[in-house]
Design an enzyme around this catalytic site. Sequence first.
Site, mmCIF file in Angstrom:
data_model
loop_
_atom_site.group_PDB
_atom_site.id
_atom_site.type_symbol
_atom_site.label_atom_id
_atom_site.label_comp_id
_atom_site.label_asym_id
_atom_site.label_seq_id
_atom_site.Cartn_x
_atom_site.Cartn_y
_atom_site.Cartn_z
ATOM 1 N N CYS A 72 0.836 -1.213 0.000
ATOM 2 C CA CYS A 72 0.000 0.000 0.000
ATOM 3 C C CYS A 72 0.868 1.259 0.000
ATOM 4 O O CYS A 72 1.774 1.413 0.810
ATOM 5 C CB CYS A 72 -1.000 -0.053 1.163
ATOM 6 S SG CYS A 72 -0.966 1.267 2.349
ATOM 7 N N CYS A 75 1.141 3.314 3.091
ATOM 8 C CA CYS A 75 1.941 2.646 4.122
ATOM 9 C C CYS A 75 3.426 2.860 3.842
ATOM 10 O O CYS A 75 4.203 3.134 4.747
ATOM 11 C CB CYS A 75 1.651 1.154 4.150
ATOM 12 S SG CYS A 75 -0.098 0.791 4.383
#
Length: 585
Positions: A72, A75
Site C-alpha cells: 500500500c 503505508c
Amino acid sequence: MARLGGRATSRFPGEMVQISRWCCCLLVLCSPVHAGLYTPSDQIFVLSPQNVEPVLVNSTAAVLTEFYASWCGHCIAFSPVYRSLARDIREWKPAVALAAVDCAAEENRKLCAGYSIRAYPTVKFFHAYSKADSTGKAFKASSHDVATLRHRIIDKLENHQEPWPPACPPLEPTSQAEIDSFFETNNVQHLALIFEDSKSYVGREVTLDLLQFENVAVRRVLSSEETLVKKLEVTEFPSCYLYSAGGNFSRLRVNMEARVFYSYALQRLPGVVRSGKPPPVKVAVLRNNTGEPWRPFNRSRVYMADLESAMHYSLRVELAAHTLIRGEELTSLRKYISVLTKFFPGRLVVMNLLKSVNTRLQNHTENEISYETFREWLDNKDQSLDTALPEGERWVGCQGSVPYLRRYPCGIWTLFHVLTVQAKNTGGTDPQEVLSAMRNYVQSFFGCRDCAEHFQTMATESLSEVNTFSAAVLWLWSRHNRVNNRVAGALSEDPNFPKIQWPSPEMCPGCHSLKENGEHRWIQDQVLPFLLAHFSSSSILTGADQHHGLFNENEERKGHGSGDLPSSKTGSREKNVHKSTKMIS
Ligand SMILES: Cc1cc2nc3c(=O)[nH]c(=O)nc-3n(C[C@H](O)[C@H](O)[C@H](O)COP(=O)(O)OP(=O)(O)OC[C@H]3O[C@@H](n4cnc5c(N)ncnc54)[C@H](O)[C@@H]3O)c2cc1C
Ligand SMILES: *[C@@H]1O[C@H](CO)[C@@H](O)[C@H](O)[C@H]1NC(C)=O
Ligand SMILES: *[C@@H]1O[C@H](CO)[C@@H](O)[C@H](O)[C@H]1NC(C)=O
Ligand SMILES: *[C@@H]1O[C@H](CO)[C@@H](O)[C@H](O)[C@H]1NC(C)=O
Ligand SMILES: *[C@@H]1O[C@H](CO)[C@@H](O)[C@H](O)[C@H]1NC(C)=O
Ligand SMILES: CC(=O)N[C@H]1CO[C@H](CO)[C@@H](O)[C@@H]1O
C-alpha cells in the site's frame, strides 16, 4: 493525580525484572525477519502470529501498533515517519513500544482479521496489560509529523487506564507539596524540574527520555504553579532547574531551552547511569581491567595510534580469517588498499608499505590471492627500506573500559571518517570512492555480520545520492549517528562512552539548533567544517609524551607523510624497521 503517591518513581527492582524478561522474550521471538517494511533493527517489534501474544497481551508496556500492507502506497509513504518516530522515542520503550505487522503477508492474514483491520495503515494503541480480546484503541496517525505523533502518544499515556505501565514515570505536573516530600520517598540524587506552559510537551518528553536512567527524576511544573515559580524566580518557559535534597536549586545550563538539550544534559549529570549498566569506572580501575596502562587522552581529538591499530587489526587479524581471497572479496581488498594508499594521511613508512602493497595488488592479475601471500607483502618480507605497518594494537582515543569494548570498531569508523575528509581535501576524483570502498570492506570482511547487514541496508538506500566530496563526509557522519542511535543502551555500549548524537553540544555548539516547532535540527553548514577540521590530517595527534605516557597537544603532526620516525633513518634492515614502527612514540 490519585496515582502520584504510589509511584513517584518507577524503579522498583521487581518491575525492572519483569520488563527485562519481557524484552528478552521479544528479542528472541522477533528475530525472524520477513520482507515487510520494517525490521527489528528499526526499534520496531515486527509482529507475527508467533509473537503477537507476548507483545500485545498483558505486556508491561503500552504498545503502539501499525497494521499495514506492504503493497500500500500510503503505508510505504508512512514507513519512514514511523521509523523516525521509533528512533525518536526509543528511550521510552519500557513504557511504550512500537510494533508493526504486515497484513499483506499470507501468514499474518488471520491475525489482522482478528483485529478487524480493513484499511491500511491502521494504527492502534494497546494499553499495558491489555486483555487477549482487546483490539486496541484508535490512534490518529494521519499526520506525518513525528512531533505530532509523539505528542499523541503522550496524550494516550496520560489517559492510560489502570494498571499503569510500571516503567512509566508520572507525567502530570508536580506541585510544591510533592517536591517538599520528594526526597523522603524517592532515592534519587537529582530532581529536575521543567517549568513550562500547560500546552508544552517538553517536560513529559524529557521525563520519558530519562526513564531508563537511574539517580535522576524529572517533573514538569506549570507556569501557573506560582509558589514554585516565585521561589525559583523562573522567568523563562521552558527552563530547567535542578533541585537538591537540601532544598537548594540551580538552573540547568543548556545551549537551547529544548527537549534534546535537557535530555542530553540530564543523562550526563554526575551519578546518573543507565539502569542495569555498571556505573562509569574510575581510571584507576580501568588501568587494571584492560591489563594495559590507561593512556589519558582528549576525547575531542583523533589519534594516529588508533588509525594504525585499526589497519593492523583489519589487515592482520580480520583478513586472516580468509585463507583464500577471491572474486568480490579480492575487489573489496583492492579498493580498501587503494583508498588507504591515496588518502591515508600516514607516516612515511606506513605510506611506503601501503604503496608497495597497492602496486602488487593492482599488478596481481589472477582472480584470487592467498592470505599468506598478501601477508608477506604486508609484513614487507623483502625488507624494503622504511616500509612497514606497525604490528600490534595500541588504542588511545578508542580505548575501552574493558578489553572487549570500543577499540577496533571505533578505530575503523574513525579511519573511514578521516579518509572521507582526506578525499575532499586532497582532491579525489570520485566522491563515492571512499564510501564504496568502506561498503565493500564491511560487506566482505567486517567481523560483526549484523553491523555489516545494517550498513549495507543504509548504503543501498542512499549511497548513490552522494555526488560531492562534502556529501560523502556528511553521509558517513549521519549514518554513523544512525548507528549510534540504534545501539545506544545496548550491551556493546561502553558506560564511559555513551552513544550520543555526535558531535555533542559541548564539542560543537554551532552544529545544533532548533526548528520552528522546537525539534532538534543539525546545522549542516556548521557540521561540515567541524568534521573537516576534526578529522583533518593536521589535527591528528601522533606523539606521546614519553615521560608521562600522556599525549601531548604540542606534538601534533604537521601534515601528510611527514615521516618523523627517529630510527627509520638509520637504514638498518628488518629488525630495526619493525622495532621502530611498533610504537609511534
Ligand atoms: C560499519 C559499522 C557498523 C556497525 N553497526 C553496528 C550495529 O549495527 N550494532 C552494534 O551494536 N554495533 C555496531 N557497530 C559498532 C558500533 O558502531 C561502535 O563502533 C562500537 O560500539 C564502539 O563504540 P564507540 O563508543 O567506540 O564509538 P564509535 O561509534 O565506534 O565511534 C568512534 C568515535 O567516532 C566519533 N563519532 C561518533 N559518532 C560519530 C559520527 N556520527 N560522525 C563522526 N564521528 C563520530 C566519536 O569520537 C567516537 O568516539 C558498527 C561499527 C561499524 C564500523
Ligand atoms: C498478566 O501479568 C501479570 C503480572 O505480570 C500476572 O500476574 C497475570 O497473571 C498475567 N495475566 C495473564 C492473563 O496472563
Ligand atoms: C545544593 O547544595 C549542595 C551543598 O552545597 C551542593 O553540593 C549541591 O550541588 C547543590 N545543589 C544544587 C542543585 O545546586
Ligand atoms: C581537547 O581538544 C580540544 C580541541 O582541540 C581543546 O579545545 C581542548 O582544550 C582539549 N582539552 C584538553 C583537556 O586538553
Ligand atoms: C607486475 O607483475 C609482473 C608479472 O607478474 C612482474 O614481472 C612485475 O615485476 C610486477 N611489477 C611490480 C611492480 O610488482
Ligand atoms: C595500577 C595497578 O593496580 N596495577 C596492577 C594491575 O594488575 C597487575 C597484575 O594483573 C599488577 O601487576 C599491577 O600492579
